[in-house]
Enzyme design. Structure first.
Site, mmCIF file in Angstrom:
data_model
loop_
_atom_site.group_PDB
_atom_site.id
_atom_site.type_symbol
_atom_site.label_atom_id
_atom_site.label_comp_id
_atom_site.label_asym_id
_atom_site.label_seq_id
_atom_site.Cartn_x
_atom_site.Cartn_y
_atom_site.Cartn_z
ATOM 1 N N LYS A 181 63.891 -8.705 58.471
ATOM 2 C CA LYS A 181 64.851 -7.611 58.297
ATOM 3 C C LYS A 181 65.766 -7.891 57.103
ATOM 4 O O LYS A 181 65.574 -8.867 56.399
ATOM 5 C CB LYS A 181 65.632 -7.395 59.598
ATOM 6 C CG LYS A 181 64.740 -7.218 60.833
ATOM 7 C CD LYS A 181 63.878 -5.957 60.780
ATOM 8 C CE LYS A 181 62.762 -5.907 61.817
ATOM 9 N NZ LYS A 181 63.177 -5.840 63.206
HETATM 10 C C1 LIG Z 1 62.771 -5.719 64.649
HETATM 11 C C2 LIG Z 1 62.953 -4.515 65.462
HETATM 12 C C3 LIG Z 1 63.446 -4.550 66.773
HETATM 13 C C4 LIG Z 1 63.640 -5.823 67.553
HETATM 14 O O1 LIG Z 1 64.394 -6.775 66.928
HETATM 15 P P1 LIG Z 1 64.230 -8.333 67.343
HETATM 16 O O2 LIG Z 1 65.374 -8.974 66.611
HETATM 17 O O3 LIG Z 1 62.891 -8.770 66.857
HETATM 18 O O4 LIG Z 1 64.354 -8.430 68.817
HETATM 19 C C5 LIG Z 1 63.693 -3.349 67.426
HETATM 20 N N1 LIG Z 1 63.436 -2.171 66.834
HETATM 21 C C6 LIG Z 1 62.925 -2.095 65.596
HETATM 22 C C7 LIG Z 1 62.682 -0.760 64.992
HETATM 23 C C8 LIG Z 1 62.647 -3.259 64.880
HETATM 24 O O5 LIG Z 1 62.107 -3.182 63.654
#
Ligand SMILES: *Cc1c(COP(=O)(O)O)cnc(C)c1O
Length: 378
Positions: A181
């Site tokens: 991210k």
């Molecule tokens: C990455 C992601 C999540 C979950 O995040 P984590 O930190 O991996 O638990 C939820 N929703 C979306 C759209 C994501 O891309």
């Protein structure tokens, strides 16, 4: 042999490493001062009143769902094209995820489809790939529902000139700090909100529902006393993770700008190629977050597979985001099917996420473009 090019990758600087090392030398490596420092910096960046940091994006969605009061019997609208957590947060609370199809113009949930699914306790619009979802449209389509934006792709994106996660947006906005991210703490997540009540609930929920400060005076039994006020979880994030988060946050603007530059380069070099659709752009006055750059191979599902496998063979780490959630065995076992989700099904047959991350250069873009062109006509 050329290097493997992933679809996303974190940037970790010497400064980041020094910040983490300093945090590890401090007396409190969890539940110390760096959590609140990071929350303050994050809230300031998006302009939110509150930011509550937790252990993952999934924990952020669950924490937000609890704050929203989602419980057994409640219906929660979610688009099918997203990571499973967007819908799982309703299941965690004993509620029912109700899928609402996406629009192919945005890859986000279509508010008309939210309106069509009937009474809702909450809606979880996803700002897919980094393109801000139409929060006002979803709010109008679901009167009285709590709006929880899944902003995990959208840190640094702007909706109508305002940062995603700030005032004027959803009631609660959830972010992930996973290495793929926009900024990372290894694992981590944040929920932002303007509501004091939601923020207070979330600070309890992430630490077992236990409150040490605000026990009722008449129940005070001694210096050990604390109260478990609600059924919470241990969703805490550590101080050394937050030290990394604060250090990473210093780069967010430059990184989002860089992601937009790479996207512009892809658009220029992939323009006018027959059989290839480029992703939707941010409308005027908005800024795309470009967590993902999703192209669509229009010819056939066989061609998409060939292009995907060909890119992987060429060392280009493409991915498909996402398999519609109702196709997952767990959701199928609950009775969900693809019926009525024509746009999600078509999207899923065509989509490929190309590499996009701040450390990419023009040479990397050229390499992806050349392979893609070759495979589309092979
Ligand atoms: C990455 C992601 C999540 C979950 O995040 P984590 O930190 O991996 O638990 C939820 N929703 C979306 C759209 C994501 O891309």
């Amino acid at each position: 042999m050329t290097d493997f090019l992933p679809y996303g990758r974190q940037e970790i600087s010497e400064q980041d490493i020094e910040a983490v090392v300093a945090a590890l030398r401090a007396p409190m490596i969890t539940q110390g001062p760096r959590v609140a420092e990071f929350e303050k910096a994050f809230a300031d960046y998006v302009g939110a009143k509150h930011a509550v940091a937790v252990s993952s994006g999934t924990a952020a969605l669950h924490t937000a769902a609890s704050a929203a009061g989602i419980g057994p019997g409640d219906r929660v609208a979610v688009p099918p094209i997203t990571f499973a957590s967007s819908a799982n947060c309703a299941l965690f609370q004993g509620a029912e995820p109700v899928f609402a199809d996406i629009s192919l113009d945005t890859f986000n949930v279509d508010p008309a489809n939210v309106a069509a699914v009937g009474p809702l306790k909450a809606a979880v619009p996803v700002s897919m790939a980094g393109l801000p979802a139409d929060i006002d449209g979803v709010r109008a389509a679901a009167p009285g529902a709590v709006i929880i934006e899944d902003g995990c792709h959208s840190l640094g994106a702007h909706r109508n000139g305002k940062p995603v996660g700030g005032p004027g947006g959803a009631d609660l906005t959830c972010f992930s700090l996973h290495p793929l991210k926009h900024i990372t703490t290894g694992e981590g997540g944040v929920v932002t909100t303007e509501s004091d009540e939601f923020a207070e609930h979330m600070r309890l929920f992430r630490t077992h529902g236990i409150d040490k400060q605000n026990a009722e005076p008449e129940s005070w039994e001694g210096g050990w006393y604390m109260e478990m006020k609600l059924l919470g979880f241990n969703y805490r994030i550590t101080d050394f993770q937050c030290a990394l988060g604060s250090s990473q946050l210093k780069n967010i603007e430059a990184w989002v700008v860089r992601r937009n530059e790479i996207a512009a380069e892809y658009r220029e070099k992939l323009a006018g190629i027959e059989g290839l659709a480029l992703p939707p752009e941010a409308p005027n006055g908005s800024r795309h977050g470009y967590h993902l750059f999703v192209v669509r191979v229009l010819e056939s599902v066989e061609r998409r597979l060939a292009v995907f496998e060909g890119l992987r063979e060429a060392g280009i780490g493409v991915q498909v985001h996402y398999i519609p959630i109702y196709r997952m065995p767990h959701y199928r076992s609950l009775g969900y099917t693809a019926d009525g989700f024509d746009n999600s099904e078509l999207y899923y047959r065509q989509a490929i996420s190309l590499p996009i991350f701040p450390g990419m250069n023009s040479g990397d873009v050229d390499r992806v473009v050349a392979e893609l062109k070759r495979l589309l006509t092979a």
